[in-house]
Design a protein around this motif. Sequence first.
Motif, mmCIF file in Angstrom:
data_model
loop_
_atom_site.group_PDB
_atom_site.id
_atom_site.type_symbol
_atom_site.label_atom_id
_atom_site.label_comp_id
_atom_site.label_asym_id
_atom_site.label_seq_id
_atom_site.Cartn_x
_atom_site.Cartn_y
_atom_site.Cartn_z
ATOM 1 N N ALA A 1 0.867 -1.295 -0.129
ATOM 2 C CA ALA A 1 0.112 -0.076 0.012
ATOM 3 C C ALA A 1 0.849 1.461 -0.046
ATOM 4 C CB ALA A 1 -1.151 -0.017 1.356
ATOM 5 N N TRP A 2 1.975 1.235 0.731
ATOM 6 C CA TRP A 2 2.834 2.403 0.780
ATOM 7 C C TRP A 2 3.452 2.572 -0.329
ATOM 8 C CZ3 TRP A 2 3.744 6.638 2.617
ATOM 9 C CH2 TRP A 2 4.634 7.411 2.622
ATOM 10 N N ARG A 3 3.701 1.609 -1.106
ATOM 11 C CA ARG A 3 4.533 1.670 -2.332
ATOM 12 C C ARG A 3 3.555 2.344 -3.446
ATOM 13 N NH1 ARG A 3 9.186 -1.115 -3.956
ATOM 14 N NH2 ARG A 3 8.460 -1.435 -5.975
ATOM 15 N N TYR A 4 2.357 1.845 -3.446
ATOM 16 C CA TYR A 4 1.363 2.302 -4.211
ATOM 17 C C TYR A 4 1.189 3.936 -3.932
ATOM 18 C CZ TYR A 4 -0.163 -2.307 -5.946
ATOM 19 O OH TYR A 4 -0.084 -3.359 -6.459
ATOM 20 N N LEU A 5 1.175 4.280 -2.806
ATOM 21 C CA LEU A 5 0.776 5.817 -2.372
ATOM 22 C C LEU A 5 1.932 6.426 -2.737
ATOM 23 C CD1 LEU A 5 -0.798 5.114 1.211
ATOM 24 C CD2 LEU A 5 -2.055 6.096 -0.840
ATOM 25 N N ARG A 6 3.324 6.231 -2.483
ATOM 26 C CA ARG A 6 4.531 7.050 -2.916
ATOM 27 C C ARG A 6 4.816 6.961 -4.347
ATOM 28 N NH1 ARG A 6 9.607 4.622 -2.391
ATOM 29 N NH2 ARG A 6 9.473 2.407 -1.588
ATOM 30 N N ALA B 1 2.801 8.912 -13.061
ATOM 31 C CA ALA B 1 2.947 8.169 -14.137
ATOM 32 C C ALA B 1 3.037 6.772 -14.173
ATOM 33 C CB ALA B 1 4.237 8.632 -15.119
ATOM 34 N N GLU B 2 3.289 6.068 -12.919
ATOM 35 C CA GLU B 2 3.340 4.772 -12.510
ATOM 36 C C GLU B 2 2.186 4.550 -11.914
ATOM 37 O OE1 GLU B 2 6.577 4.443 -9.773
ATOM 38 O OE2 GLU B 2 8.056 5.278 -11.148
ATOM 39 N N GLY B 3 1.213 5.314 -11.893
ATOM 40 C CA GLY B 3 -0.380 4.752 -11.570
ATOM 41 C C GLY B 3 -0.300 5.171 -10.034
ATOM 42 N N GLY B 4 0.473 6.013 -9.571
ATOM 43 C CA GLY B 4 0.160 6.294 -7.960
ATOM 44 C C GLY B 4 -0.769 7.265 -7.721
ATOM 45 N N VAL B 5 -0.607 7.991 -6.576
ATOM 46 C CA VAL B 5 -1.558 8.894 -5.943
ATOM 47 C C VAL B 5 -1.917 9.752 -7.121
ATOM 48 C CG1 VAL B 5 -2.107 10.486 -4.220
ATOM 49 C CG2 VAL B 5 -0.465 8.728 -3.705
ATOM 50 N N SER B 6 -3.247 9.874 -7.398
ATOM 51 C CA SER B 6 -3.785 10.777 -8.303
ATOM 52 C C SER B 6 -4.263 12.189 -7.722
ATOM 53 C CB SER B 6 -4.949 10.450 -9.001
ATOM 54 O OG SER B 6 -6.193 10.088 -7.987
ATOM 55 N N MET C 1 -9.462 4.987 -9.648
ATOM 56 C CA MET C 1 -8.395 5.370 -10.561
ATOM 57 C C MET C 1 -7.059 4.551 -10.271
ATOM 58 S SD MET C 1 -8.922 9.630 -11.098
ATOM 59 C CE MET C 1 -7.270 9.494 -12.106
ATOM 60 N N LEU C 2 -6.806 4.486 -8.971
ATOM 61 C CA LEU C 2 -5.515 3.722 -8.523
ATOM 62 C C LEU C 2 -5.807 2.169 -8.975
ATOM 63 C CD1 LEU C 2 -2.869 3.752 -7.119
ATOM 64 C CD2 LEU C 2 -4.084 3.316 -5.005
ATOM 65 N N VAL C 3 -7.021 1.624 -8.596
ATOM 66 C CA VAL C 3 -7.485 0.373 -8.762
ATOM 67 C C VAL C 3 -7.292 -0.150 -10.311
ATOM 68 C CG1 VAL C 3 -9.160 -1.515 -8.576
ATOM 69 C CG2 VAL C 3 -8.849 -0.083 -6.642
ATOM 70 N N LYS C 4 -7.748 1.054 -11.248
ATOM 71 C CA LYS C 4 -7.749 0.734 -12.602
ATOM 72 C C LYS C 4 -6.183 0.721 -13.177
ATOM 73 C CE LYS C 4 -9.022 2.848 -16.896
ATOM 74 N NZ LYS C 4 -10.088 3.739 -17.651
ATOM 75 N N ASN C 5 -5.489 1.775 -12.588
ATOM 76 C CA ASN C 5 -4.053 1.693 -12.903
ATOM 77 C C ASN C 5 -3.166 0.551 -12.567
ATOM 78 O OD1 ASN C 5 -4.410 4.188 -14.373
ATOM 79 N ND2 ASN C 5 -3.845 5.278 -12.538
ATOM 80 N N LYS C 6 -3.748 -0.093 -11.427
ATOM 81 C CA LYS C 6 -2.943 -1.079 -10.769
ATOM 82 C C LYS C 6 -3.373 -2.477 -11.062
ATOM 83 C CE LYS C 6 0.241 1.259 -8.880
ATOM 84 N NZ LYS C 6 1.719 1.119 -9.318
ATOM 85 N N PRO D 1 -8.177 -12.460 -11.851
ATOM 86 C CA PRO D 1 -6.716 -12.190 -12.394
ATOM 87 C C PRO D 1 -6.593 -12.485 -13.891
ATOM 88 C CG PRO D 1 -7.171 -14.034 -10.721
ATOM 89 C CD PRO D 1 -8.289 -13.340 -10.726
ATOM 90 N N VAL D 2 -7.417 -13.496 -14.342
ATOM 91 C CA VAL D 2 -7.268 -13.793 -15.983
ATOM 92 C C VAL D 2 -7.798 -12.591 -16.671
ATOM 93 C CG1 VAL D 2 -8.282 -15.298 -17.617
ATOM 94 C CG2 VAL D 2 -7.767 -16.146 -15.318
ATOM 95 N N GLU D 3 -8.774 -11.943 -16.315
ATOM 96 C CA GLU D 3 -9.114 -10.748 -17.042
ATOM 97 C C GLU D 3 -8.002 -9.532 -16.911
ATOM 98 O OE1 GLU D 3 -11.818 -10.598 -18.891
ATOM 99 O OE2 GLU D 3 -12.358 -12.330 -18.686
ATOM 100 N N ALA D 4 -7.542 -9.374 -15.637
ATOM 101 C CA ALA D 4 -6.628 -8.424 -15.508
ATOM 102 C C ALA D 4 -5.345 -8.695 -16.297
ATOM 103 C CB ALA D 4 -6.380 -8.431 -13.893
#
Length: 428
Positions: free
Chosen positions: A16-21, A25-30, A307-312, A421-424
């Motif tokens: 979670a911390w990696r996603y937040l920081r 451009a890498e799909g982080g905090v919007s 947006m974060l879920v979509k990017n990740k 996960p298959v669709e992802a």
Amino acid sequence: MAVSTRPFAGFEWMIAWRYLRARRAEGGVSVMTWISLIGITLAVMALIVTLAVRAGFREEFVDTILGANAHVTVYTSERVDENGAKLRGFSDYDALASAISEVPGVTRASPLIKGQVMVSDGERTMGAEVFGITPEELKLIPRIGVGADAYGDIDNFGAGIALGSGLARELGITVGDRVRVISAQGVRTAMGSAPRTNAYEVVYIFTAGRYDIDKTRLYMPFAEAQSFFNREGFADEIEVIVDNPDRVEELVLPILNAAGADAMPWTWRDSAGSFLRALDIEDNVMFLILSILVLIASLNIVSGLIMLVKNKGRDIGILRTMGLTEGAVLRIFFICGAFTGVIGTICGFVLGCAIALNVDQVMAFIAFINGGEVWDASVRGIYSLPAKLQMTDVLSAVGLSLGLSFIVTIFPARRAARMNPVEALRYE
């Protein structure tokens, strides 16, 4: 195969911390996440400041009522004697005051003369309400007597009169000046009553903290007031002070039993009750409106988290194929969303408390920017905007913000957890 782990394990916080920081451009905090964080901060700050100001205003308003007025006023209706003359007030006021003073819960009781007069310095004339009271009783009034915000010598009250600071300011007088007091209930003649005019020295000027009191109230020695208003041998009212004003209703019946069948009560809640009830309604409405603002700010978390879920999506698919459970994914994104709510709430708490504790400086700054006073005492009754931080108000604001932030975060987090996960990974 998915393996269950303990809730909120260390690796969940790490992801979670990696996603937040992560960079945008890498799909982080919007940008939406920053907007929601700022929105929650401002909403919590506004809620805390509003609750503090309302609590401070109510406390100051009640304190000025209790500090300058009787908690219970005992009076009698107008009656006609055997000669057909109209009478009002009490002739046995000393005995009556002593009897009321013995009621458990009553601190003191004293006779009072009240009347309406005109006060003039020779050039200007103002209306005033006279309170005829003994020097000993005047000293005991918290907002008027010894220890109050006043100047002059209260020990000289027996030789002069006491004025409110607003009334003295309007007349342009100070301690030592003489004023003329004019009453329509004056000298009795064969043609009726003629206006009475007496000159008195101003020996004491007080500031009770209420605009209407300071601008209209005049205290006169009890015996002089009796003579001035042709009330020799009578008192208009009995002023009663109790030890617990919040429970004054419980003492009304015992006071009436001591005062007699002709007595009628009027408590401070009777005079200010409608205003206090209006304040209660306003408090509830303001809390509801600001709660809606907190909810709107919290809903922005949903947009940022979606947006974060979509990017990740690709990361979620990989994590699920590595054995991460739906619960673990849900908790990871719940942490991401809740983090915004917690940080926004903390910032709002700090800013709200800081403004509430320095509301005088804030109002002075607003007045400077506005180019004039923004607080009109003639409209609001008291001279400044008070604020009182109460633990219950702060906790309710913080609890509301955190609760709403956590609740709205659950929905996009569940969407991430239920992602196939298959669709992802299909198009990766």
